[in-house]
Structures are given as C-alpha cells and as structure tokens.
Design an enzyme around this catalytic site. Sequence first.
Site, PDB file in Angstrom:
ATOM      1  N   TYR A 183       0.836  -1.209   0.000  1.00  0.00           N
ATOM      2  CA  TYR A 183       0.000   0.000   0.000  1.00  0.00           C
ATOM      3  C   TYR A 183       0.869   1.256   0.000  1.00  0.00           C
ATOM      4  O   TYR A 183       0.540   2.267   0.620  1.00  0.00           O
ATOM      5  CB  TYR A 183      -0.959   0.009   1.184  1.00  0.00           C
ATOM      6  N   HIS A 296     -16.508  -2.993  -4.397  1.00  0.00           N
ATOM      7  CA  HIS A 296     -15.884  -3.490  -5.637  1.00  0.00           C
ATOM      8  C   HIS A 296     -16.839  -4.311  -6.503  1.00  0.00           C
ATOM      9  O   HIS A 296     -16.419  -5.269  -7.151  1.00  0.00           O
ATOM     10  CB  HIS A 296     -14.626  -4.290  -5.315  1.00  0.00           C
TER      11      HIS A 296
END
Length: 422
Positions: A183, A296
């Site tokens: 990340y 998502h």
Amino acid sequence: MAAKGYCYSGLVMLTILMIMASWASSVHSYHRPPARNSVFLSVPQDSDPSSPQQVHISLVGNDKMRISWITDDLVESTVEYGTSAGFKAGTSATGTYSTYKYAVYTSGYIYDVIIGPLKPSTTYFYRCGGSSQEFNFETPPPQFPIKFAVVGDLGQTEWTQSTLDHVSKSNYDVLILPGDLSYADFDQPKWDSFGRLVEPLASQRPWMVTQGNHDVEKMPVIHNTPFTAYNARWKMPYAQSGSDSNLYYSFEVTGVHVVMLGSYTDFSSGSDQYQTRTPWLFVIIHAPWYNSNTAHQGESESVDMKASMEDLIFGAHADIVFAGHVHAYERFTRVYKDQANNCGPVYINIGDGGNREGLASKYQYPQPSISLFREASFGHGELEVVNSTHTQWTWHRNDDDEAVVSDQVWLQSLAANTGCSA
C-alpha cells in the site's frame, strides 16, 4: 559508495498527493470504517549501509530458493549458505543487482540470488552480500502434508502487525499473498518500510505473491510504467514456469500446483497469460469473480476476467480460487457460471490482511445461496493439504488481537472426484 537518497521535494510530494486524492475519489465509491494506525519502519540511524535489509525468499523450481535483499551501499551479489548455524565454509551463489527510479526517488541496491539445489525439510543458514548477519529458512517437505498461509491486502498498519504475529505461529511452509502488498501507493519509501516489516517472516519461509491494484503505481506524466517497484522488489519464478511476465506465473511444491494470475494485465483469450495451461490445483487472483460484499461490485477487472477465464479454470478442475481486493472474508461453495456446481472451484475472498483503508463491512442482502460464510474482520487463512485427496481450510479472525478460528471446512480434491473427470 554513498548511500542512495530517499528524499522527496515538497512540491513533488504535494503534486503526487493531489493526484492520488483525485484518483482515489474516482475509484472508491463506498465508505470503509477506519483501520488502526499505520506503521512505518525506518532504518536505524546507526545501521551499516552495506548491511542487508528487507530480506525475503521465494521458491524457484523444485529445489531452489531465490534470496532477495536491499542495501544502501553496493556490495557483492552473493549468498553463502550451509546447514549449520555459524558455518565457516559453505556453498556460495552469485546473482544480480539492480536499482530503479520513481520521480525523484532512487531505490537502494536490490539483489537477486538463486541458491540450490536444496534438500527438502531442511533448515539452511545463509548470509547476504558478505555480511556477517545470519538468516535461516526451512525448505518445504518432500511429501504431504504441506501447509500454506494465505493473506491478502496486507499493507502496514497495527492490524498488519497483528496478522503477521498470528501467521508466525501457524507453522506454515509457504505463504501466498493475492495482491496489494505494501500500500505504498506512489510513496516509494513505504515499499522499504514494508520490506522491513515482513522480513522476520519472509526471510524464513518462501512468500509467493501476485500483484493488486495498489501495486500498479502508474501515474500520468510523473511515471508511466506500471508495477515498477513491485517487479523490481518482488521477483517471482515466472521464467521457470514458462511465463513472459512477473505478473503471472505458476509454481509446484509438494504435489500442489499453484497458478498466480494477474488481474491488472492482459487476460483476454489471445493473451500469453490465457495460454498458461498447467494441471493446477489452486488459482490466485486479486479482484474476485464472486463477491457479495457491496465493495468493488461491477469492476471490469473482475467481470471481464471472469468472462474470459472462468471456462478455462473450470475445465482445468481448479479446486480453490483465492482472491483479495475486498477487505473482508467470504467463502463460497463450489461454483460455475453463478450456480452451485460440484465440479467447480471453491471461491474464497481473503483481502483482510490489515490494510490502512479499513474493512468493507457492508454486504448484499439477502445472502446469495452460493455464499456460505462471510465476515468483515481482519485475519488470515491456513490451508493444510493433508494428502492427495483432502485438504483442510481454516480462516482465523483477528478478534481482540487473538487469532480465532471462525470458519473451517474440509475439501476433497476434484481429481479424486470421478464424477468430475475430463
């Protein structure tokens, strides 16, 4: 040689952050609860710039291991190794080193050395680049049982630290990570921090990874090449498996074949990735094909890849398809074409490693009949392949900093199911 620089100018960082904010607002249309605090591990000020850091290992073929590490100053691309601690004379291997640039960032020296042949179920001790610091790892067993740890969307937060602590107690042989590693999201020093965070585990057992959307790091004008840091830092055995890209490959260990697919590279029917036909058992992707979380939904990486490759996966008799991306846990029954099918793979979403974005806590209702278990908690999975016909899957929730077994199931291999033979 002088240490490589790790500094960003204020103007460049401000520009990057503005672009990141604009990009994030366009991609994420749902709300996640906050995660725990982020962590950042720096190099101690008194550390030797020639000392190895961010050490991690990965499988190469049946009897070799790739050793990867980074230094600030250039050293020899060599690894010495032996089967006893404090060895004075062992075997040595030589590899390569590289660096990469991203905007005004220049990486340290990244080393890649393959050692072997190695014996199974054996502890090896090794030293990198002439350093006196000694690491060790254990090779996988020659026969069943074998245990995999599975954790996706790891990141680097206090939840990540909790997950890694639980994984370290699982006595796993190989770790599988279905994408979204650090990340870093364009902030390259976070890749260095991530490497330091996972080193205690990743230097002792092989980590086999594939890429996710947070690993792309392609930015108009500033950096147009995707996956630069991922490809430089986490080399996988793609060439040995006949792939032409580090973004998709396969490997075999202890009678288990694993195919690592790329959700963010070409997966059309004419692509090189599609043509990777091997007798696999487990398939790893990042963006899930089946998902009852509100997060998502409808993304092309999931919908289009499913349309392109589901028949291929079904025809290959894949037993389990692991995915990340959705920051929660969910296990489906055996599925094909959106319907329960005893000859289809079990789909498991495990993007719950500890990322900074928090959990995806909202699910669709009613729960689809093909979805058997779902929970928005951080955690990790353990897959113990007991023999050629049976494996046990457990998902461990990180509840109050304790790994709680929340979901468990025994699965029979499709190869042992005569009703599913080709």
